[in-house]
Design a protein around this motif. Structure first.
Motif, PDB file in Angstrom:
ATOM      1  N   ASP A 118       0.844  -1.195   0.000  1.00  0.00           N
ATOM      2  CA  ASP A 118       0.000   0.000   0.000  1.00  0.00           C
ATOM      3  C   ASP A 118       0.876   1.241   0.000  1.00  0.00           C
ATOM      4  OD1 ASP A 118      -2.391  -1.509   0.379  1.00  0.00           O
ATOM      5  OD2 ASP A 118      -2.016  -1.557   2.534  1.00  0.00           O
ATOM      6  N   ILE A 119       0.394   2.265  -0.697  1.00  0.00           N
ATOM      7  CA  ILE A 119       1.020   3.588  -0.603  1.00  0.00           C
ATOM      8  C   ILE A 119      -0.087   4.618  -0.364  1.00  0.00           C
ATOM      9  CG2 ILE A 119       3.005   3.048  -2.081  1.00  0.00           C
ATOM     10  CD1 ILE A 119       1.517   4.780  -4.266  1.00  0.00           C
ATOM     11  N   THR A 120       0.303   5.743   0.183  1.00  0.00           N
ATOM     12  CA  THR A 120      -0.602   6.862   0.389  1.00  0.00           C
ATOM     13  C   THR A 120      -0.310   7.896  -0.693  1.00  0.00           C
ATOM     14  OG1 THR A 120      -0.544   6.439   2.756  1.00  0.00           O
ATOM     15  CG2 THR A 120      -1.334   8.602   2.067  1.00  0.00           C
ATOM     16  N   PRO A 121      -1.291   8.220  -1.543  1.00  0.00           N
ATOM     17  CA  PRO A 121      -1.011   9.144  -2.644  1.00  0.00           C
ATOM     18  C   PRO A 121      -0.569  10.535  -2.188  1.00  0.00           C
ATOM     19  CG  PRO A 121      -3.348   8.614  -2.542  1.00  0.00           C
ATOM     20  CD  PRO A 121      -2.663   7.730  -1.570  1.00  0.00           C
ATOM     21  N   THR A 122      -0.883  10.922  -0.952  1.00  0.00           N
ATOM     22  CA  THR A 122      -0.441  12.234  -0.462  1.00  0.00           C
ATOM     23  C   THR A 122       1.075  12.302  -0.318  1.00  0.00           C
ATOM     24  OG1 THR A 122      -0.792  11.532   1.824  1.00  0.00           O
ATOM     25  CG2 THR A 122      -2.604  12.739   0.751  1.00  0.00           C
ATOM     26  N   GLU A 123       1.757  11.143  -0.330  1.00  0.00           N
ATOM     27  CA  GLU A 123       3.224  11.117  -0.232  1.00  0.00           C
ATOM     28  C   GLU A 123       3.899  11.218  -1.595  1.00  0.00           C
ATOM     29  OE1 GLU A 123       3.906   7.535   2.003  1.00  0.00           O
ATOM     30  OE2 GLU A 123       3.314   8.490   3.880  1.00  0.00           O
ATOM     31  N   ILE A 124       3.122  11.185  -2.663  1.00  0.00           N
ATOM     32  CA  ILE A 124       3.653  11.328  -4.023  1.00  0.00           C
ATOM     33  C   ILE A 124       3.372  12.771  -4.433  1.00  0.00           C
ATOM     34  CG2 ILE A 124       3.666  10.409  -6.378  1.00  0.00           C
ATOM     35  CD1 ILE A 124       4.163   8.183  -4.390  1.00  0.00           C
ATOM     36  N   ASN A 125       4.400  13.613  -4.430  1.00  0.00           N
ATOM     37  CA  ASN A 125       4.192  15.044  -4.610  1.00  0.00           C
ATOM     38  C   ASN A 125       4.994  15.684  -5.731  1.00  0.00           C
ATOM     39  OD1 ASN A 125       2.279  15.638  -2.461  1.00  0.00           O
ATOM     40  ND2 ASN A 125       3.895  14.853  -1.142  1.00  0.00           N
ATOM     41  N   SER A 126       5.622  14.866  -6.563  1.00  0.00           N
ATOM     42  CA  SER A 126       6.424  15.424  -7.647  1.00  0.00           C
ATOM     43  C   SER A 126       6.691  14.340  -8.681  1.00  0.00           C
ATOM     44  CB  SER A 126       7.764  15.943  -7.109  1.00  0.00           C
ATOM     45  OG  SER A 126       8.555  14.858  -6.636  1.00  0.00           O
ATOM     46  N   ILE A 127       7.177  14.757  -9.824  1.00  0.00           N
ATOM     47  CA  ILE A 127       7.557  13.791 -10.852  1.00  0.00           C
ATOM     48  C   ILE A 127       8.695  12.901 -10.347  1.00  0.00           C
ATOM     49  CG2 ILE A 127       9.232  15.256 -12.080  1.00  0.00           C
ATOM     50  CD1 ILE A 127       6.579  13.055 -13.776  1.00  0.00           C
ATOM     51  N   GLU A 128       9.561  13.458  -9.493  1.00  0.00           N
ATOM     52  CA  GLU A 128      10.655  12.654  -8.919  1.00  0.00           C
ATOM     53  C   GLU A 128      10.103  11.555  -8.023  1.00  0.00           C
ATOM     54  OE1 GLU A 128      12.054  16.422 -10.389  1.00  0.00           O
ATOM     55  OE2 GLU A 128      10.578  16.074  -8.795  1.00  0.00           O
ATOM     56  N   ASP A 129       9.071  11.858  -7.231  1.00  0.00           N
ATOM     57  CA  ASP A 129       8.430  10.826  -6.402  1.00  0.00           C
ATOM     58  C   ASP A 129       7.807   9.754  -7.283  1.00  0.00           C
ATOM     59  OD1 ASP A 129       9.088  12.144  -4.022  1.00  0.00           O
ATOM     60  OD2 ASP A 129       7.109  13.087  -3.822  1.00  0.00           O
ATOM     61  N   HIS A 130       7.115  10.175  -8.334  1.00  0.00           N
ATOM     62  CA  HIS A 130       6.518   9.221  -9.276  1.00  0.00           C
ATOM     63  C   HIS A 130       7.600   8.309  -9.853  1.00  0.00           C
ATOM     64  CE1 HIS A 130       4.391   7.610 -12.755  1.00  0.00           C
ATOM     65  NE2 HIS A 130       5.350   8.107 -13.513  1.00  0.00           N
ATOM     66  N   ASN A 131       8.708   8.892 -10.297  1.00  0.00           N
ATOM     67  CA  ASN A 131       9.789   8.094 -10.878  1.00  0.00           C
ATOM     68  C   ASN A 131      10.379   7.134  -9.858  1.00  0.00           C
ATOM     69  OD1 ASN A 131       9.472   9.274 -13.389  1.00  0.00           O
ATOM     70  ND2 ASN A 131      11.009  10.853 -12.997  1.00  0.00           N
ATOM     71  N   ARG A 132      10.494   7.562  -8.621  1.00  0.00           N
ATOM     72  CA  ARG A 132      11.007   6.698  -7.547  1.00  0.00           C
ATOM     73  C   ARG A 132      10.081   5.486  -7.357  1.00  0.00           C
ATOM     74  NH1 ARG A 132      11.389  10.610  -3.990  1.00  0.00           N
ATOM     75  NH2 ARG A 132      13.387  11.245  -4.808  1.00  0.00           N
ATOM     76  N   LEU A 133       8.773   5.725  -7.369  1.00  0.00           N
ATOM     77  CA  LEU A 133       7.811   4.630  -7.230  1.00  0.00           C
ATOM     78  C   LEU A 133       7.869   3.705  -8.438  1.00  0.00           C
ATOM     79  CD1 LEU A 133       5.517   3.262  -5.672  1.00  0.00           C
ATOM     80  CD2 LEU A 133       3.938   4.725  -6.947  1.00  0.00           C
ATOM     81  N   VAL A 134       7.925   4.266  -9.649  1.00  0.00           N
ATOM     82  CA  VAL A 134       7.998   3.438 -10.859  1.00  0.00           C
ATOM     83  C   VAL A 134       9.278   2.604 -10.858  1.00  0.00           C
ATOM     84  CG1 VAL A 134       8.235   3.516 -13.385  1.00  0.00           C
ATOM     85  CG2 VAL A 134       6.441   4.847 -12.245  1.00  0.00           C
ATOM     86  N   ASP A 135      10.382   3.156 -10.400  1.00  0.00           N
ATOM     87  CA  ASP A 135      11.625   2.375 -10.297  1.00  0.00           C
ATOM     88  C   ASP A 135      11.444   1.184  -9.364  1.00  0.00           C
ATOM     89  OD1 ASP A 135      12.944   4.026 -12.087  1.00  0.00           O
ATOM     90  OD2 ASP A 135      14.013   5.161 -10.531  1.00  0.00           O
ATOM     91  N   TYR A 136      10.737   1.376  -8.258  1.00  0.00           N
ATOM     92  CA  TYR A 136      10.436   0.283  -7.331  1.00  0.00           C
ATOM     93  C   TYR A 136       9.602  -0.792  -8.039  1.00  0.00           C
ATOM     94  CZ  TYR A 136       8.160  -2.074  -3.365  1.00  0.00           C
ATOM     95  OH  TYR A 136       7.671  -3.015  -2.487  1.00  0.00           O
ATOM     96  N   LEU A 137       8.569  -0.382  -8.766  1.00  0.00           N
ATOM     97  CA  LEU A 137       7.730  -1.331  -9.495  1.00  0.00           C
ATOM     98  C   LEU A 137       8.550  -2.095 -10.536  1.00  0.00           C
ATOM     99  CD1 LEU A 137       4.547   0.897 -10.103  1.00  0.00           C
ATOM    100  CD2 LEU A 137       5.020  -0.642  -8.182  1.00  0.00           C
ATOM    101  N   LYS A 138       9.443  -1.391 -11.237  1.00  0.00           N
ATOM    102  CA  LYS A 138      10.312  -2.040 -12.232  1.00  0.00           C
ATOM    103  C   LYS A 138      11.256  -3.030 -11.566  1.00  0.00           C
ATOM    104  CE  LYS A 138      12.310   1.146 -14.727  1.00  0.00           C
ATOM    105  NZ  LYS A 138      12.733   2.353 -15.466  1.00  0.00           N
ATOM    106  N   ASP A 139      11.812  -2.667 -10.409  1.00  0.00           N
ATOM    107  CA  ASP A 139      12.696  -3.596  -9.684  1.00  0.00           C
ATOM    108  C   ASP A 139      11.965  -4.895  -9.370  1.00  0.00           C
ATOM    109  OD1 ASP A 139      14.872  -1.875  -9.671  1.00  0.00           O
ATOM    110  OD2 ASP A 139      14.601  -1.243  -7.582  1.00  0.00           O
TER     111      ASP A 139
END
Length: 163
Positions: free
Chosen positions: A98-119
């Motif tokens: 689970d993630i809380t969308p309020t913690e995703i606040n920038s394109i950098e946060d989005h990219n960090r999450l996508v990198d996790y999903l790719k890993d």
């Protein structure tokens, strides 16, 4: 990638969480996932047996719960910068975070999450998806990652959450 569109269509704020799923997993997949997380990410694992917070996921304790050797459910928090990814180890047949969308606040946060999903996808060789909370097969998949392939669904959220 436009941050405003991502906020409105993927990380909308309506009080709900977003779920990360890997479906049809085996104990071997969980073992690989735990090894990946323990190796690459900062974690805080709550060991219910000791009551202590540990810096690594304890596989044997998680597997003991699934094998009925204990009825105490453990959890882990995975740190992606300021994004907290939670896992409660509910069952062995799917990996759910689970993630809380309020913690995703920038394109950098989005990219960090996508990198996790790719890993995760690369490690397991399986599809990883980000969905609205409590996903069912009728719901949309907000992000789908197949190793390095990424799909984002920018259509309107089916329950009409506030943007």
């Amino acid at each position: 990638m436009n941050w405003e569109i991502l906020r409105k269509k993927i990380y909308y704020i309506d009080g709900s969480l977003r779920d990360i799923y890997v479906k049809d997993t085996s104990m071997g997949d969980w073992e690989k996932w735990i090894d990946l997380i323990n190796t690459k990410y900062e974690v805080k694992f709550y060991n219910v047996l000791s009551g202590e917070i540990e810096s690594r996921i304890n596989k044997s304790i998680v597997f003991d719960y699934w094998n009925g050797k204990t009825d105490l459910l453990n959890n882990v928090t995975i740190y992606l910068g300021n994004i907290l990814v939670k896992c409660h180890f509910f069952g062995g047949n799917e990996i759910e975070n689970d993630i809380t969308p309020t913690e995703i606040n920038s394109i950098e946060d989005h990219n960090r999450l996508v990198d996790y999903l790719k890993d995760i996808s690369t490690c397991l060789g399986k599809e990883v998806m980000l969905t609205p909370e409590n996903y069912s097969e009728e719901d949309k998949k907000l992000i789908i990652v197949n190793e390095n392939g990424i799909e984002l669904d920018f259509s309107d959220h089916p329950i009409g959450g506030k943007y």
